[in-house]
Scaffold this motif. Structure first.
Motif, PDB file in Angstrom:
ATOM      1  N   PHE A 143      -0.563  -7.552   9.378  1.00 41.00           N
ATOM      2  CA  PHE A 143      -1.754  -6.695   9.389  1.00 41.00           C
ATOM      3  C   PHE A 143      -1.766  -5.810  10.615  1.00 41.00           C
ATOM      4  O   PHE A 143      -2.021  -4.608  10.543  1.00 41.00           O
ATOM      5  CB  PHE A 143      -3.023  -7.561   9.366  1.00 41.00           C
ATOM      6  CG  PHE A 143      -3.565  -7.765   7.995  1.00 41.00           C
ATOM      7  CD1 PHE A 143      -4.287  -6.752   7.363  1.00 41.00           C
ATOM      8  CD2 PHE A 143      -3.370  -8.947   7.323  1.00 41.00           C
ATOM      9  CE1 PHE A 143      -4.783  -6.940   6.099  1.00 41.00           C
ATOM     10  CE2 PHE A 143      -3.861  -9.136   6.059  1.00 41.00           C
ATOM     11  CZ  PHE A 143      -4.565  -8.137   5.441  1.00 41.00           C
ATOM     12  N   ILE A 144      -1.492  -6.434  11.757  1.00 41.33           N
ATOM     13  CA  ILE A 144      -1.538  -5.674  13.010  1.00 41.33           C
ATOM     14  C   ILE A 144      -0.551  -4.514  12.956  1.00 41.33           C
ATOM     15  O   ILE A 144      -0.898  -3.357  13.227  1.00 41.33           O
ATOM     16  CB  ILE A 144      -1.232  -6.601  14.203  1.00 41.33           C
ATOM     17  CG1 ILE A 144      -2.395  -7.570  14.387  1.00 41.33           C
ATOM     18  CG2 ILE A 144      -1.016  -5.785  15.479  1.00 41.33           C
ATOM     19  CD1 ILE A 144      -2.129  -8.621  15.432  1.00 41.33           C
TER      20      ILE A 144
ATOM     21  N   LEU B 119      -1.569  -1.884  10.047  1.00 43.10           N
ATOM     22  CA  LEU B 119      -2.805  -1.120  10.129  1.00 43.10           C
ATOM     23  C   LEU B 119      -3.038  -0.465  11.481  1.00 43.10           C
ATOM     24  O   LEU B 119      -3.664   0.578  11.564  1.00 43.10           O
ATOM     25  CB  LEU B 119      -3.992  -2.035   9.824  1.00 43.10           C
ATOM     26  CG  LEU B 119      -3.951  -2.613   8.408  1.00 43.10           C
ATOM     27  CD1 LEU B 119      -4.937  -3.750   8.286  1.00 43.10           C
ATOM     28  CD2 LEU B 119      -4.256  -1.538   7.391  1.00 43.10           C
ATOM     29  N   PHE B 120      -2.534  -1.093  12.544  1.00 49.35           N
ATOM     30  CA  PHE B 120      -2.911  -0.568  13.861  1.00 49.35           C
ATOM     31  C   PHE B 120      -1.736  -0.020  14.629  1.00 49.35           C
ATOM     32  O   PHE B 120      -1.872   0.369  15.764  1.00 49.35           O
ATOM     33  CB  PHE B 120      -3.609  -1.670  14.656  1.00 49.35           C
ATOM     34  CG  PHE B 120      -4.763  -2.270  13.929  1.00 49.35           C
ATOM     35  CD1 PHE B 120      -5.891  -1.491  13.655  1.00 49.35           C
ATOM     36  CD2 PHE B 120      -4.741  -3.577  13.505  1.00 49.35           C
ATOM     37  CE1 PHE B 120      -6.957  -2.028  12.968  1.00 49.35           C
ATOM     38  CE2 PHE B 120      -5.800  -4.106  12.822  1.00 49.35           C
ATOM     39  CZ  PHE B 120      -6.921  -3.346  12.544  1.00 49.35           C
TER      40      PHE B 120
ATOM     41  N   ILE C  43      -9.076  -9.616  12.209  1.00 50.33           N
ATOM     42  CA  ILE C  43      -8.136  -8.567  11.818  1.00 50.33           C
ATOM     43  C   ILE C  43      -8.556  -7.949  10.492  1.00 50.33           C
ATOM     44  O   ILE C  43      -8.614  -6.723  10.345  1.00 50.33           O
ATOM     45  CB  ILE C  43      -6.724  -9.183  11.669  1.00 50.33           C
ATOM     46  CG1 ILE C  43      -6.118  -9.508  13.025  1.00 50.33           C
ATOM     47  CG2 ILE C  43      -5.821  -8.242  10.895  1.00 50.33           C
ATOM     48  CD1 ILE C  43      -5.531  -8.325  13.713  1.00 50.33           C
TER      49      ILE C  43
ATOM     50  N   ALA D  36      -9.835  -4.282   9.814  1.00 52.46           N
ATOM     51  CA  ALA D  36      -9.084  -3.389   8.942  1.00 52.46           C
ATOM     52  C   ALA D  36      -9.976  -2.790   7.866  1.00 52.46           C
ATOM     53  O   ALA D  36      -9.754  -1.668   7.411  1.00 52.46           O
ATOM     54  CB  ALA D  36      -7.925  -4.162   8.312  1.00 52.46           C
TER      55      ALA D  36
END
Lengths: 114, 632, 171
Positions: free
Chosen positions: B625-626, B629-630, C105, C109
């Motif tokens: 996810f990190i 998305l980021f 998270i 998101a």
């Protein structure tokens, strides 16, 4: 017309899902773990229904007779069907395990190591 | 032409024999193996006779028989096709004829082998003949090359036939490697021709050869000659042939007479159009040929192994053939191939008969006095010796005389060297003859007791070959004796061209004189050897001076060892010890060790606890996810 | 604050609390009961979203059948004692931290507002039994029938697994 931001449902779902995960991770009783998995499954169901309604609302603004979003709800229905089947088999496995090792402690089930 | 339909059977029959004997060697009986092995070749011989008869007809045109495309890619088209003309027909006869005799001989000679090995032997022999026939019949250089390689392979298999003996295996490997060096030259020549002419079919290449620049033709012909050097055992690639004696004696006969070593001669005779266009290559061929002839003759003077003497004599005679080719007397070269095939097969088979009688004793120092015990072998062997020494009216005289005359036209030096070779030939052949057949028996008592004449299957080929050695030369009677009596020359002229100018540079009296001098020399040498070795014989000192050098074959093997084998060995050792062991193995082992190490560390992740797996999965999802998305 | 919104928050709080209790109650029977509470709360959410069919099915299938099955198994194993050994402290910490991280998270998101869900039942009637049944038995009749095969195989599997075996597998 009252509306609720979709985010709330998403957050609810995420929270339930995470609680399920934490449950799976912290408990050693296989049955509890199995219940936590059911919890996670339901969290997803909530999300699906919420999105179905959101989708329907968006389509309804354009067309009054729309049936958009039906599929999602049917999806949830089928998920429940599958979940029911899964629980049956899963519980049968747990019963068999219990019969064999006289315990439902997941720490004893470390055969994957070998 | 009626025979064209059946030409493919000539090579196919030996191949079928090879397949049957090779595949069913455990099931066939000994008689059947022999019958199949010799029968297919006899059938080929009969077919070859018909083909030959057709080529002798007046108005015969070269026949091209195409079967299928071997390679057909873009502009490149290489068919598998056969060419029937006078040259190939003559070689067909020699190969199948002498091959058949050798096969028949082998049925008796190899009878002590167990049946599977016996069948393996005949399978190899058949394959050998098949390859040679393919080589001779092909209508382009690629088909020839296929046969060329097949011949090399079969020589390897047959020289190493007794693979239990490591020396024999080494001899086989030596033959194969030396041949491969030559083959590389051949292959390069084929590629060059393809690049230059766009085709490798004889007809097209020879037609276009005149248009190509001379340096190119010279290069191609030299490369081809390098191939011939390997196959026909010329300097510097001749050392394999004497070592090839490791194989059974009939194999030696086959290699030396009918197949294998004549391939180089055939190839150069076939490419005579190109060689005639490249004087430099011709000179090279002549010089290499005459030096080989001389060198091998000197070595043969001091050899004590009956087969080694014959082997060096083959090298020497091959040198003479190359001399003929080099001075442009292609007919003479081919003529000598033919006569040489007769008497060299005879000599080898005779030697085989002696070895057979002596229970695999090959040292002539341990022989002597075999004349009475082996009458047929003795008589035929004597005819062979007379033929190879060039005594009229035996076969060798005519072909050798033709070669020497041609050499004389070219250069007196070549002639002189050729004459020296001939005289030495007479010396070592009669040394061999006298040591073997006259005097007293010098072997063990037991050997003497068992001495016996060989069976009919072995004496019959000897008699046939002896007859051929007598009359074989009569097809090429020089113009000196009778005008237009050179039947062979007339026969081969469509392929090899009419011999240029003949001996017309010289007066007949000069020729008569030279011939007389040569003959008297030879006769004198024979009488001299009779004095030396005929009745009583004293042990030769072969360790000192020139005789030592000769007995050790001019130390050529040792020289090759020092110059080529040792440095290569050292280099290979370096590669093996440093590059392979340290660097490559180090890399491979390093990778293995790293993986093993990391695996040992990672093993602790695999606890078998479901919870830890899920935890790892979750952490991975979080990281995913990190990143997803980021990570912008 | 309208009633429906109050109901939403109430049901949300109930669901989360019950879910936490499922995880943290030490008695498995209590866990089952709390899980039934979660299902009730979720069914309430479905009703709020005008998905009556799913709400009913959820109650009948999950809270009714499945949870009874769980209870039955627990009773069978006689596990209502609080004898369950605990996981290591380290594992619990790790679970809590990683769970919190995952939630953070995902919320981070998905925090952007991408739409809304209707609260009133006025418009979409797609969640009604009539409409869903219509679609289910026309367009989705094949998957529906196939799911029966799934049930059949699940049943067979359960019987085979649950059968008393002559030879034991385990150490």
């Amino acid at each position: 017309m009252q509306v609720m931001p979709i985010n709330y449902y998403i957050f609810l779902s995420i929270a339930l899902f995470t609680i399920g995960i934490v449950g799976v991770l912290t408990r050693r009783n296989v049955i509890i773990i199995f219940m936590c998995i059911e919890l996670m499954l339901n969290a997803v169901n909530v999300l699906l229904v919420a999105f179905s309604k959101m989708h329907h609302l968006n389509a309804y603004a354009l067309d009054r007779a729309t049936t958009a979003g039906t599929e999602a709800q049917l999806f949830v229905f089928f998920i429940m069907v599958v979940a029911a089947a899964e629980v049956t088999v899963g519980l049968a496995i747990i019963v068999m395990l219990y019969r064999n090792i006289h315990s439902v402690d997941i720490n004893f089930l470390n055969r994957l190591k070998h | 032409m009626g025979m064209n339909k059946y030409v493919f059977l000539i090579p196919l029959l030996p191949f079928i024999g090879f397949v049957i004997n090779g595949l069913f060697r455990n099931y066939l009986s000994r008689t059947l193996v022999g019958v199949i092995g010799s029968g297919v070749l006899l059938a080929s011989f009969v077919l070859s006779l018909f083909v030959f008869q057709e080529t002798t007809a007046t108005g015969f045109q070269t026949q091209l028989i195409t079967y299928f495309d071997f390679i057909n890619a873009g502009g490149l088209k290489i068919p598998v096709s056969f060419q029937i003309d006078q040259l190939s027909a003559l070689f067909l006869l020699v190969i199948t004829g002498i091959g058949s005799l050798i096969h028949i001989y082998s049925t008796a000679y190899m009878k002590d082998e167990s049946i599977p090995h016996y069948a393996r032997y005949f399978a190899y022999l058949n394959l050998f003949v098949f390859s040679m026939l393919l080589l001779v019949l092909g209508s382009n250089f690629v088909v020839m090359f296929v046969g060329w390689e097949g011949v090399g392979l079969c020589s390897y298999l047959l020289i190493g036939y007794w693979f239990g003996n490591n020396n024999y295996n080494n001899a086989a490997k030596k033959a194969f490697v030396m041949n491969r060096i030559g083959d590389l030259g051949f292959l390069l020549a084929v590629f060059w021709m393809l690049q230059q002419f766009g085709s490798i079919t004889y007809a097209e290449v020879f037609a276009k050869a005149a248009t190509a620049p001379v340096p190119v033709i010279t290069g191609i012909t030299i490369l081809l000659f390098i191939g011939a050097m390997g196959k026909s055992a010329q300097i510097p690639l001749y050392t394999w042939l004497p070592d090839a004696m490791a194989g059974p004696t009939p194999v030696s006969a086959l290699i030396h007479a009918a197949t294998m070593v004549t391939a180089g001669i055939y190839m150069i005779a076939r490419s005579n159009v190109m060689y005639s266009l490249a004087p430099v290559s011709q000179n090279l061929v002549a010089i290499i040929g005459v030096s080989t002839a001389l060198l091998a003759a000197t070595i043969a003077l001091k050899q004590n192994d009956i087969k080694k003497v014959l082997a060096y004599s083959t090298v020497s005679q091959l040198g003479l053939m190359f001399l003929a080719l080099g001075v442009g007397a292609y007919t003479a070269g081919v003529f000598h191939v033919m006569t040489h095939a007769f008497f060299k097969a005879l000599l080898f088979l005779g030697a085989g008969s002696v070895i057979h009688a002596m229970h695999h004793e090959q040292d002539i120092m341990n022989m002597g006095g075999l004349r009475k015990k082996l009458p047929i072998t003795h008589l035929t062997f004597l005819i062979g010796c007379l033929a190879i020494s060039g005594i009229p009216p035996f076969a060798g005289f005519f072909s050798k005389d033709e070669i020497l005359t041609a050499a004389l036209i070219k250069s007196p030096v070549l002639y002189a060297l050729g004459v020296m070779t001939s005289i030495m030939t007479a010396f070592y052949m009669f040394r061999l003859y006298f040591l073997t057949f006259s005097g007293k028996f010098r072997g063990t008592h037991e050997q003497e007791h068992h001495l016996h004449e060989s069976p009919f299957a072995m004496t019959f080929p000897l008699v046939v070959l002896a007859l051929l050695s007598v009359v074989g030369g009569w097809v090429g009677i020089p113009a000196l004796f009778a005008e237009d009596a050179h039947i062979l020359s007339a026969f081969l002229s469509p392929v090899l061209g009419t011999p240029t100018a003949e001996a017309h540079h010289f007066s007949h009296s000069l020729e008569w004189t030279l011939m007389g001098i040569l003959l008297s020399f030879i006769v004198a040498v024979i009488l001299f050897t009779r004095r030396l070795f005929g009745s009583e014989f004293k042990e030769e000192n072969t360790t000192e001076g020139l005789s030592g050098v000769l007995a050790n074959k001019w130390y050529v093997d040792e020289f090759y060892n020092t110059i080529i084998v040792k440095p290569l060995d050292a280099f290979a050792g370096f590669l093996s010890r440093v590059v392979d062991n340290k660097i490559i193995d180090g890399l491979v082992n390093g990778v293995g060790k790293a993986i093993q190490f990391s695996g040992r560390q990672m093993r602790f992740l695999q606890s078998g606890q479901v919870g830890s797996y899920i935890l790892i999965m979750m952490i991975s999802i979080i990281l995913f996810f990190i990143f997803q998305l980021f990570w912008k | 604050m309208p009633v429906s919104e109050m109901l939403f928050w109430f049901l949300t709080a109930l669901a989360l609390f019950s879910a936490l209790m499922v995880v943290f109650s030490s008695n498995p029977v209590h866990s089952v009961l709390w899980l039934i509470m979660v299902f009730f709360a979720i069914s309430g959410h479905y009703i709020l979203m005008n998905a009556q069919f799913l709400a009913i099915v959820n109650l009948i299938v999950y809270a009714g059948a499945i949870m009874v099955l769980f209870l039955f198994v627990i009773m069978l194993m006689n596990m209502n004692t609080e004898s369950e050994p605990q996981k290591s402290q380290w594992m619990k910490m790790a679970a809590a931290i990683s769970g919190g991280a995952l939630m953070l998270i995902m919320i981070a998101a998905l925090k952007d507002n991408v739409g809304a869900v209707s609260k009133t039942s006025g418009e979409g009637s797609i969640g009604l039994i009539k409409n869903l049944g219509n679609v289910l038995f026309t367009e989705y009749v094949v998957p529906f029938e196939i799911s029966s095969i799934l049930f059949l195989s699940a049943m067979v599997g359960a019987v085979v697994l649950g059968k008393k075996e002559s030879s034991k597998i385990v150490s």
